[in-house]
Design an enzyme around this catalytic site. Structure first.
Site, PDB file in Angstrom:
ATOM      1  N   ALA A 189       0.853  -1.189   0.000  1.00 51.36           N
ATOM      2  CA  ALA A 189       0.000   0.000   0.000  1.00 51.36           C
ATOM      3  C   ALA A 189       0.885   1.234   0.000  1.00 51.36           C
ATOM      4  CB  ALA A 189      -0.928   0.023   1.211  1.00 51.36           C
ATOM      5  N   ASP A 190       0.331   2.328  -0.486  1.00 51.94           N
ATOM      6  CA  ASP A 190       1.044   3.598  -0.470  1.00 51.94           C
ATOM      7  C   ASP A 190       0.827   4.337   0.852  1.00 51.94           C
ATOM      8  OD1 ASP A 190       1.988   3.328  -3.173  1.00 51.94           O
ATOM      9  OD2 ASP A 190      -0.055   3.751  -3.813  1.00 51.94           O
ATOM     10  N   GLU A 240      -5.232  -4.883  -8.764  1.00 50.18           N
ATOM     11  CA  GLU A 240      -5.038  -5.107  -7.331  1.00 50.18           C
ATOM     12  C   GLU A 240      -6.382  -5.182  -6.610  1.00 50.18           C
ATOM     13  OE1 GLU A 240      -0.676  -2.921  -6.763  1.00 50.18           O
ATOM     14  OE2 GLU A 240      -2.524  -1.810  -6.375  1.00 50.18           O
ATOM     15  N   LYS A 298       4.432   4.159   5.600  1.00 49.11           N
ATOM     16  CA  LYS A 298       3.061   4.072   5.092  1.00 49.11           C
ATOM     17  C   LYS A 298       2.016   4.148   6.202  1.00 49.11           C
ATOM     18  CE  LYS A 298       5.333   3.365   1.346  1.00 49.11           C
ATOM     19  NZ  LYS A 298       5.198   2.171   0.517  1.00 49.11           N
ATOM     20  N   LYS A 327      -3.781   2.917  -2.795  1.00 48.01           N
ATOM     21  CA  LYS A 327      -2.939   2.098  -3.650  1.00 48.01           C
ATOM     22  C   LYS A 327      -3.007   2.650  -5.067  1.00 48.01           C
ATOM     23  CE  LYS A 327      -3.361  -2.337  -3.197  1.00 48.01           C
ATOM     24  NZ  LYS A 327      -1.891  -2.534  -3.172  1.00 48.01           N
ATOM     25  N   GLY A 328      -2.005   2.325  -5.847  1.00 50.10           N
ATOM     26  CA  GLY A 328      -2.004   2.793  -7.231  1.00 50.10           C
ATOM     27  C   GLY A 328      -0.779   3.580  -7.605  1.00 50.10           C
TER      28      GLY A 328
END
Length: 290
Positions: free
Chosen positions: A92-93, A112, A130, A103-104
Site C-alpha cells: 500500500a502507499d 489489485e 506508510k 494504492k495505485g
C-alpha cells in the site's frame, strides 16, 4: 543507510506476514505489485512445500516475480467464478487507523482491487512510512484509472469535488506521454485534503461529504467511482474478506459481494527492526526484531 533501513523493514514485515498467513495447503494465492511484494514472494518460496499452489498476479511485474521464484502464475480470469483465493498479499502507499488504504502508486490499482475482492482475506505488507492516522497525510494524491478519452471531463469533475490540482500521470521520460496501465488506460493523481475516517464522522469532526472541503474515505471513493470514464479509484475501503464472508452467509444470492477490499491485517516493518501488526478488530500486535 536510509534505503537499507527501509528495505530491511519491508523484508521483516513480509517475512512475518507470510509466516502468519501463508498456508502451504492453499490452492490459490494472490500476489500484488510493488517492491515490498518481492520480499513476500521470497518468503513464500522459502516456506513453499506444495508445488500445486497457483499464484494470481496483479500485473506484469508481479507475474515476473512469481515466475522468477519458480512458482506458477495463473490469470485471475481463468479461475472458476465461485472460487476464492485463499489469501492475497499486497502493499500500500498509505494506510490509516481503520485500515483503509491508498494504492495505485505503481499504476496497478484496478487489478489489485480485483484480486483483493477475490480473496478470502487480503493481507497488507508495508514499511513504517506508510503508517498514518489518516489517508493523504504523507502520500499526496489518490490515483484514479480513467479511459484516455475521458481525461478532460474527469479532471474538471475532480476539481469540482475539491481537488485543487489533479494531474495526468506521465512516464518518467516525459516526451513519451501519459503512463499507460495494463488496461491501456491512464492514471490521474488527485490531491485532496486529509481524509476523515468513519469514526471521525461519527464523533462529529465533519460530515465527510465534501461540503466543507473535507471528505470521508468511503464517501469520496464512491463519488469518484461514479464519474463517467473512471475505471477504478485507488482507495481500498469498505468490507474486508472476513466481513464479506459474513454478508454472503447471511444474504446469499441476494448480494453481489464477492469478498472485501480492506485488509484483515496490515504488517508494518518498523525502523527498529520490529514488525507492528494492525488487525481489523482494532488490536495491535508487535513482533520484536529477531
Amino acid at each position: 543507510m536510509a534505503d537499507t533501513l527501509i528495505e530491511s523493514a519491508k523484508r521483516a514485515a513480509a517475512t512475518q506476514a507470510v509466516k502468519d498467513h501463508y498456508d502451504p495447503s492453499a490452492s490459490y494465492v494472490g500476489i500484488g505489485s510493488g517492491t515490498t511484494i518481492v520480499y513476500v514472494v521470497e518468503a513464500i518460496k522459502e516456506r513453499s512445500t506444495n508445488p500445486s499452489i497457483l499464484f494470481v498476479p496483479t500485473g506484469y511485474q508481479s507475474r515476473q516475480v512469481i515466475k522468477s521464484a519458480g512458482l506458477t502464475p495463473i490469470a485471475l480470469d481463468s479461475l472458476p467464478e465461485d472460487v476464492l483465493l485463499d489469501v492475497a498479499f499486497d502493499g500500500a502507499d498509505e494506510v490509516d487507523d481503520e485500515l483503509n488504504c491508498i494504492k495505485g502508486g505503481g499504476a496497478c490499482l484496478f487489478q489489485e482491487k480485483l484480486v483483493a475482492e477475490k480473496a478470502k482475506k487480503f493481507v497488507c505488507v508495508a514499511d513504517y512510512r506508510k503508517k498514518q492516522a489518516r489517508l493523504l497525510t504523507n502520500w499526496p494524491t489518490i490515483p484514479i484509472e480513467v479511459a484516455p478519452i475521458s481525461v478532460p471531463s474527469v479532471l474538471h469533475a475532480l476539481r469540482a469535488l475539491g481537488s485543487p490540482s489533479p494531474v495526468l500521470r506521465t512516464t518518467l521520460l516525459e516526451k513519451s506521454g501519459p503512463l499507460k496501465t495494463d488496461q491501456d488506460f491512464f492514471i490521474i493523481d488527485a490531491p485532496f485534503k486529509t481524509l476523515l475516517t468513519t469514526a471521525d464522522v461519527a464523533s462529529g469532526k465533519g460530515k465527510g461529504d465534501g461540503s466543507n472541503g473535507v471528505w470521508e474515505v468511503t464517501q469520496l471513493s464512491a463519488v469518484i467511482k461514479t464519474l463517467t470514464g473512471v475505471l477504478e479509484v485507488g482507495i481500498f475501503s469498505g468490507l474486508n474478506g472476513v466481513d464479506a464472508e459474513a454478508v454472503r452467509e447471511k444474504e446469499g444470492a441476494r448480494t453481489t459481494v464477492t469478498s472485501g477490499q480492506k485488509p484483515v491485517a496490515v504488517y508494518f516493518g518498523m525502523q527498529d527492526g520490529s514488525v507492528e501488526v494492525l488487525d481489523a478488530d482494532g488490536s495491535v500486535k508487535k513482533y520484536e526484531k529477531e
